[in-house]
Design an enzyme around this catalytic site. Structure first.
Site, PDB file in Angstrom:
ATOM      1  N   THR A 149      28.329  18.601 -32.015  1.00  0.00           N
ATOM      2  CA  THR A 149      26.946  18.165 -31.928  1.00  0.00           C
ATOM      3  C   THR A 149      26.110  19.026 -32.868  1.00  0.00           C
ATOM      4  OG1 THR A 149      25.073  17.827 -30.429  1.00  0.00           O
ATOM      5  CG2 THR A 149      26.569  19.621 -29.883  1.00  0.00           C
ATOM      6  N   GLY A 150      24.985  18.476 -33.309  1.00  0.00           N
ATOM      7  CA  GLY A 150      24.152  19.194 -34.266  1.00  0.00           C
ATOM      8  C   GLY A 150      23.826  18.296 -35.433  1.00  0.00           C
ATOM      9  N   ARG A 209      21.286   4.946 -41.028  1.00  0.00           N
ATOM     10  CA  ARG A 209      21.979   6.243 -41.121  1.00  0.00           C
ATOM     11  C   ARG A 209      23.068   6.361 -40.051  1.00  0.00           C
ATOM     12  NH1 ARG A 209      22.689  10.913 -37.605  1.00  0.00           N
ATOM     13  NH2 ARG A 209      22.833  12.780 -38.873  1.00  0.00           N
ATOM     14  N   THR A 229      24.324  15.058 -29.046  1.00  0.00           N
ATOM     15  CA  THR A 229      25.441  14.137 -28.851  1.00  0.00           C
ATOM     16  C   THR A 229      26.288  14.597 -27.683  1.00  0.00           C
ATOM     17  OG1 THR A 229      25.482  13.660 -31.184  1.00  0.00           O
ATOM     18  CG2 THR A 229      27.545  13.312 -29.990  1.00  0.00           C
ATOM     19  N   GLY A 282      24.373  16.153 -38.213  1.00  0.00           N
ATOM     20  CA  GLY A 282      25.589  15.469 -38.633  1.00  0.00           C
ATOM     21  C   GLY A 282      25.946  15.683 -40.091  1.00  0.00           C
ATOM     22  N   GLY A 331      25.773   9.296 -38.552  1.00  0.00           N
ATOM     23  CA  GLY A 331      26.044  10.728 -38.591  1.00  0.00           C
ATOM     24  C   GLY A 331      27.530  11.039 -38.504  1.00  0.00           C
ATOM     25  N   ASP A 332      27.833  12.232 -38.049  1.00  0.00           N
ATOM     26  CA  ASP A 332      29.226  12.683 -37.931  1.00  0.00           C
ATOM     27  C   ASP A 332      29.945  12.048 -36.742  1.00  0.00           C
ATOM     28  OD1 ASP A 332      27.283  14.327 -36.402  1.00  0.00           O
ATOM     29  OD2 ASP A 332      29.117  15.143 -35.527  1.00  0.00           O
TER      30      ASP A 332
END
Ligand code: ASP
Length: 301
Positions: free
Chosen positions: A200-201, A177, A149, A203, A179-180
């Site tokens: 980032t990573g 879906r 991200t 989520g 994510g964060d």
């Protein structure tokens, strides 16, 4: 320091170069963060954001984006939005609303259409080919290999801090879906009194740790940005021992950066004093180690 910004991954440097020109001429953090994110969204060479982004498990590019203004604490976000050129622009527009600041799926798309946002097919031949290859690997796909991200945390000459985040999320994610990245407090947070953060990573793990808010809240006790980032990472790794890859960038209200990561993580810091530079953050002995690097030392985008 007049202005400063920190952003995730090497590719984010392209956006910083554009944003720096604007900040130098007195642009707001709001404008600079949005333009920077849009630069990455529109480049199909960057395969985890916008045009050319990573498809979901139906071969569709569905995008998440979030924006926050640290003066007003107003935010706007979209989740699982398909068929528009710049999700960050839609998120930015939603931040102006009194209600309905976070829209997802068809509702977000109808809003974007009604408000004149440019429609765009974000599925390139390359992203579809990647999907076709993995489709036959279903079951073997590990931790949704491939994501990244782009987050910008920008402080302007007036001390306003804004955060802009944009992503296609995890590769081969379940259709629907989110994510964060569009969730304020998880994938991003900005409060001009303290600073801002972007993540980032994986989520799901970032949401479990409400990472962005946690990091910004630690700036309030007079700690340096790096101390705040170190404490945040330590808490996450202790409380979530099964945490997969998580990285975040943090900027304090004076424009100093801090970074936390549990994997190799290139990031970019720029300011009117230091210029724009590429760094590598690594996870060493339970802590984040940071060093300046040259381009050819970094294979990751
Ligand atoms: N955090 C993003 C998500 O889970 C992916 C990433 O940053 O790599 O959607």
């Amino acid at each position: 320091m007049k202005w400063a910004m920190v952003s995730t991954w090497k590719m984010s440097r392209d956006g910083q170069l554009k944003a720096a020109e604007l900040l130098e001429k007195g642009a707001s953090a709001d404008e600079a963060a949005i333009i920077a994110a849009e630069v990455i969204e529109s480049n199909p060479a960057y395969t985890s954001v916008g045009y050319g982004g990573l498809p979901d498990n139906r071969g569709r590019v569905t995008l998440d984006a979030g924006f926050m203004n640290g003066d007003t604490l107003k935010f706007g976000a979209v989740g699982c939005v398909e068929g528009f050129k710049s999700p960050i622009r839609i998120a930015r527009k939603l931040a102006e609303n009194e209600f309905n600041n976070f829209l997802v799926g068809r509702g977000a798309e109808e809003y974007a259409l009604k408000n004149g946002f440019e429609q765009w097919n974000n599925l390139t031949e390359e992203s579809y080919a990647r999907y076709l290859k993995e489709k036959d690997n279903t079951g073997k796909l590990k931790s949704y290999d491939g994501h990244d991200t782009v987050c910008y945390v920008v402080r302007d000459v007036n001390g306003t801090v804004c955060t802009a985040v944009t992503t296609s999320g995890l590769f081969m994610k379940e259709h629907g879906r989110i994510g964060d990245s569009p969730l304020a407090g998880c994938g991003y947070y900005a409060d001009s009194q303290f600073g801002g953060a972007g993540c980032t990573g994986v989520g799901e793990d970032i949401i479990r740790g409400t990472v962005a808010y946690k990091a910004v809240s630690k700036l309030s006790d007079g700690k340096s940005a790096q101390q705040a980032a170190d404490e945040t990472l330590a808490e996450i790794m202790t409380r979530i021992p099964d945490c997969r890859s998580v990285s975040f960038v943090l900027l304090d209200k004076d424009g100093n950066f801090g970074v936390g990561t549990n994997c190799d993580f290139p990031f970019v810091y720029g300011s009117d004093e230091d210029g724009i530079r590429l760094y590598l953050a690594e996870y060493r002995d339970g802590k984040t180690a940071i060093r300046l690097i040259e381009d050819d030392e970094c294979e990751l985008d």
